[in-house]
Design an enzyme around this catalytic site. Structure first.
Site, PDB file in Angstrom:
ATOM      1  CD1 TRP A   1      -0.665   5.554   8.199  1.00 32.45           C
ATOM      2  CD2 TRP A   1       0.310   4.880   9.814  1.00 32.45           C
ATOM      3  NE1 TRP A   1       0.312   5.067   7.599  1.00 32.45           N
ATOM      4  CE2 TRP A   1       0.962   4.301   8.672  1.00 32.45           C
ATOM      5  CE3 TRP A   1       0.787   4.327  11.048  1.00 32.45           C
ATOM      6  CZ2 TRP A   1       2.432   3.721   8.768  1.00 32.45           C
ATOM      7  CZ3 TRP A   1       2.024   3.381  11.098  1.00 32.45           C
ATOM      8  CH2 TRP A   1       2.613   3.316   9.900  1.00 32.45           C
TER       9      TRP A   1
ATOM     10  CG  ASN B   1      -1.688   1.386   1.179  1.00 34.90           C
ATOM     11  OD1 ASN B   1      -2.797   1.192   0.453  1.00 34.90           O
ATOM     12  ND2 ASN B   1      -1.273   2.241   1.962  1.00 34.90           N
TER      13      ASN B   1
ATOM     14  CG  ASP C   1      -4.812  19.128   8.094  1.00 32.14           C
ATOM     15  OD1 ASP C   1      -4.723  18.791   6.940  1.00 32.14           O
ATOM     16  OD2 ASP C   1      -4.705  18.341   9.098  1.00 32.14           O
TER      17      ASP C   1
ATOM     18  CE1 TYR D   1      -2.255   7.147   5.013  1.00 27.22           C
ATOM     19  CE2 TYR D   1      -0.343   6.258   4.699  1.00 27.22           C
ATOM     20  CZ  TYR D   1      -1.519   6.150   4.416  1.00 27.22           C
ATOM     21  OH  TYR D   1      -2.219   4.952   4.061  1.00 27.22           O
ATOM     22  NE  ARG D   2      -0.522  16.089  10.599  1.00 26.23           N
ATOM     23  CZ  ARG D   2      -1.940  16.352  11.339  1.00 26.23           C
ATOM     24  NH1 ARG D   2      -2.552  16.679  10.209  1.00 26.23           N
ATOM     25  NH2 ARG D   2      -2.020  16.297  12.542  1.00 26.23           N
TER      26      ARG D   2
END
Length: 480
Positions: free
Chosen positions: A186, A168, A281, A172-173
């Site tokens: 996550w 996968n 964000d 993700y930061r």
């Protein structure tokens, strides 16, 4: 066209007048993000900061920050071209004859040709550091004043299922704590989180590789809402029309794109948590600090002439908005495959991808709009859409002025507004609980008698076609 690597893409943008080199020395702490924010708000060019303060590695930002550059990144004239190709592949039906089966082979062969290829050496491993590896050598951005620190914002995070070994790739930061550790943000709905939860249940350490840069089609693929067991690297091969070359990491058993700029190898231990965030964000608000798994660095490899790719997120428009709009167009055929009544969909940039969706449908029966709302709330990441507006097929969902006009005229709030409870995006700060809360649907379609509307529905105001044609023919002469 497939770009060999990020250098190739950067050169292409510069030749096309879509990239600006910044020669002034600016700090990765707030200064580069402030310049990038101003440029992104005006939908300006890609930026290459040649002299980030304290580093000899340039920073590339906003490389996919326009509709034109997003299409270029994916090798097409229009993002809709990709959706049309996917739609063509989805039309494959089980043929009855031998000749029919033979006719299908080229379509299946297309996908087979995009399986990643393993190579033994790679540009991303020209420089290898293990014991002396440090994230402090990278010009990682501190994006907003109240961020918890520096964040890696454009990582391709590679993990494997502990049982099937299925790969996968997600984005993700990563909150940098020091030179050897970061947070791993996550969300519970993500496949990376599912992999980690299973490793944790087994009490085993999980290996993780983080790749930065490469062909932008590969970077985009890490954001694509693919089925859980579909390899993002095959999808990247499909987009770039060339298989992705992969190379095995130096200290862990994971493969990464060979033409990445930088690769960070490491692991996440079970049950280890550390406070991650806050972070400015894509909602335009800070996401709050919380406990997340910790990533430990074992090795950093890179090209000798590496470019550090980054982005910033915040109040729209930002670069990620154009990546999200690409997703909207590319995956529309998959929505139509499940819901053929759908004509078009718009996830407005101002709705930050998951707060608002507008969909037009070919309405055939009472309750049809509600059926579509609930179906969308049950499909992958559409489950997080907080508000859905359904309109009739002739409505241009890309024109929000028309959409709002339809809502204002066609909605009887008591009858036409649907409330449900369910999962929400974890970044939704208005919900009473993280990741769960209320969603709302608006039926802005023409109402049918079977929906309790016994009154006559009025016709819309339109001009006679012959008059329109006459005025069209003399419009230039009127000098208006």
């Amino acid at each position: 066209m497939a770009f060999k690597d990020l250098h190739d893409f950067t050169s292409h943008l510069e030749r096309a007048g879509q990239l600006k080199r910044i020669k002034h020395e600016l700090s990765p702490v707030l200064e580069i993000p402030e310049v990038a924010d101003r440029v992104m708000r005006d939908c300006g060019p890609a930026l290459l900061f040649e002299h980030p303060t304290g580093f000899d590695m340039p920073v590339l930002i906003n490389a996919m920050g326009s509709t034109e550059r997003m299409a270029t990144a994916l090798g097409v004239g229009s993002i809709d071209d990709i959706g049309a190709e996917i739609e063509d592949l989805l039309r494959i039906e089980a043929p009855q004859s031998l000749f029919g089966k033979l006719a299908m082979l080229p379509k299946y062969g297309k996908l087979a040709g995009y399986v990643p290829k393993t190579v033994k050496s790679a540009p991303c491993q020209e420089v290898v550091k293990t014991d002396d590896a440090s994230l402090d050598e990278l010009p990682i951005l501190h994006c907003w004043p109240d961020d918890g620190g520096r964040f890696i914002t454009l990582p391709m995070v590679f993990t494997r299922d502990p049982h099937t070994r299925m790969r996968n790739v997600g984005m993700y930061r990563m909150h940098v704590y020091d030179g050897r550790t970061t947070g791993m943000h996550w969300h519970p709905h993500k496949v990376g989180a599912r992999h980690y939860a299973e490793f944790e249940r087994l009490g085993r350490r999980m290996e993780v590789a983080v790749a930065l840069g490469g062909d932008p089609a590969i970077t985009y693929s890490a954001t694509a809402p693919l089925p859980e067991d579909f390899d993002e690297m095959i999808f990247a091969g499909f987009l770039r029309k060339s298989a992705v070359e992969m190379v095995k990491c130096k200290t862990i058993d994971i493969e990464v794109p060979a033409h990445s700029e930088i690769v960070i190898e490491g692991y996440v231990d079970p049950h280890e948590r550390r406070m991650e965030g806050p972070f400015g964000d894509h909602t335009g608000y800070y996401s709050l600090a919380d406990q997340f798994p910790v990533f430990h660095v074992t090795c950093i490899t890179r090209r000798k002439d590496a470019i550090y790719p980054a982005t910033i997120v915040g109040r729209p428009p930002k670069e990620d908005c154009f990546m999200a709009k690409a997703t909207e167009r590319i995956f529309l055929p998959l929505l139509r495959m499940q819901l053929p009544e759908i004509v078009d969909i718009n996830l407005p940039i101002e709705g930050v991808f998951h707060n608002l969706g507008v969909v037009s449908i070919r309405k055939r029966y009472p309750g049809h709009a509600r059926k579509v709302m609930h179906a969308l709330w049950g499909m992958g990441q559409m489950a997080f859409t907080k508000m859905i507006i359904v309109v009739d097929e002739h409505v241009d969902v890309q024109d929000m002025r028309e959409v709002l006009w339809r809502v204002g005229n066609n909605v009887n709030p008591k009858r036409d507004v649907e409330f449900v409870q369910g999962p929400l995006d974890i970044l939704d700060h208005a919900s009473t609980r993280p990741g769960y809360g209320s969603k709302m649907g608006f039926d802005a379609t023409k109402k049918l008698p079977g929906e309790g509307h016994s009154r006559e529905w009025p016709d819309e105001i339109t001009m006679s076609p012959d008059v329109v044609a006459k005025i069209d023919s003399i419009w230039d002469e009127l000098g208006l």
